[in-house]
Design an enzyme around this catalytic site. Structure first.
Site, PDB file in Angstrom:
ATOM      1  N   HIS A  39      49.590  34.802  36.530  1.00 55.80           N
ATOM      2  CA  HIS A  39      48.325  34.067  36.638  1.00 55.80           C
ATOM      3  C   HIS A  39      47.382  34.668  37.674  1.00 55.80           C
ATOM      4  CE1 HIS A  39      49.563  32.166  40.475  1.00 55.80           C
ATOM      5  NE2 HIS A  39      50.769  32.205  39.940  1.00 55.80           N
ATOM      6  N   ASP A  40      46.100  34.595  37.355  1.00 56.49           N
ATOM      7  CA  ASP A  40      45.006  34.934  38.280  1.00 56.49           C
ATOM      8  C   ASP A  40      45.003  36.398  38.698  1.00 56.49           C
ATOM      9  OD1 ASP A  40      43.914  32.118  38.740  1.00 56.49           O
ATOM     10  OD2 ASP A  40      45.998  31.851  39.352  1.00 56.49           O
ATOM     11  N   GLY A  89      51.477  36.543  40.766  1.00 57.67           N
ATOM     12  CA  GLY A  89      50.149  35.963  40.709  1.00 57.67           C
ATOM     13  C   GLY A  89      49.186  36.585  41.699  1.00 57.67           C
TER      14      GLY A  89
END
Length: 276
Positions: free
Chosen positions: A123-124, A141
């Protein structure tokens, strides 16, 4: 351009957007809200969630899963995104997660990148253009992977780490610090092992720029001076070099993780090696 085709066993939900010439293979699932670019191919058993945009000319192999919710305990279930650029090669079992709603809210993957079997983008993250992930590469992440970076098989990158453009990460490396542009991070616990000279040549970097990076890197890792003095000396001596400017900007940026500042692999005279 070929006609769009959907295998009878595939599920393409109403509200999904398929470009011209898209091929959706057997047992694929494309959720409402997903966008698949022109001339892309989902081979079979591919899942694309409704939070994903996949650019044109992508080729996605069986059992890849794109855009599932982040593996982040702080995520509250909000609407976040996965954005994948054009000409992506996504091999078997690759997973890419969308952003988290307590962070920037999207994961971005650039153009012309290759992800071999079972690689993972968390994520991200922000993954650049012309990037290669070999088999089983994992990035945590909030990582940033620069253009033309290559990550060898089984490499694992700690969350918030930055890997600079044209860097090379060796197979099985555990990367817990930032890797400078053009650098090579090698070893089970990775250290800065030299410069990615071959990658610099392949990308068309001029000879004088390569030599400037070599000399600047030796100065940066001269431990007879404090880090701040080394950086300032390099900034002055190589003021006309864009590539060296990239190095200085990368090292002096306000980052979550520190850069490798002491190479553990040295040449005959105690200098950082050039892997050419």
């Amino acid at each position: 351009m070929r006609e769009t085709s959907i295998h009878p066993t595939a599920c393409v939900e109403p509200g999904a957007k398929l470009g011209q010439g898209v091929s959706v293979g057997a047992f694929c699932h494309v959720q409402a809200g997903a966008e698949i670019g022109d001339n892309s191919e989902l081979m079979s058993h591919v899942v694309v969630t409704g939070f994903t945009t996949l650019g044109e000319n992508a080729k996605v192999f069986p059992h890849a899963i794109l855009g599932c919710e982040p593996q982040n305990g702080k995520h509250k279930g909000g609407h976040t995104k996965l954005l994948v650029g054009k000409n992506a090669m996504i091999r078997e079992g690759v997973t890419m997660h969308r952003g988290s709603d307590t962070s920037r809210g999207y994961t971005n993957v650039g153009d012309n990148s290759t992800f071999l079997a079972y690689a993972h983008v968390a994520h991200d993250c922000d993954v650049g253009n012309h990037v290669t992930f070999a088999n089983n590469v994992m990035i945590g992440g909030h990582c940033e992977i620069g253009d033309h970076a290559i990550l060898g098989g089984g490499a694992a990158v700690h969350q918030f780490v930055r890997v600079g453009h044209h860097a090379f990460v060796g197979g099985m490396a555990a990367v817990v610090q930032d890797v400078i542009p053009f650098g090579m991070a090698i070893g089970v616990h990775a250290h800065l092992g030299g410069l990615n000279i071959i990658g610099m040549k392949r990308s068309g970097l001029e000879r004088k720029e390569i030599h400037a990076v070599r000399r600047a890197t030796r100065m940066l890792f001269d431990r007879t001076k404090p880090v701040k003095e080394r950086v300032e000396d390099v900034r002055i001596e190589f003021a006309d070099s864009p590539a060296v400017g990239d190095l200085i900007a990368f090292i002096t940026a306000d980052a979550k993780r520190s850069s490798f500042t002491t190479p553990l692999l040295h040449g005959k005279h105690g200098h950082i090696e050039d892997h050419s």
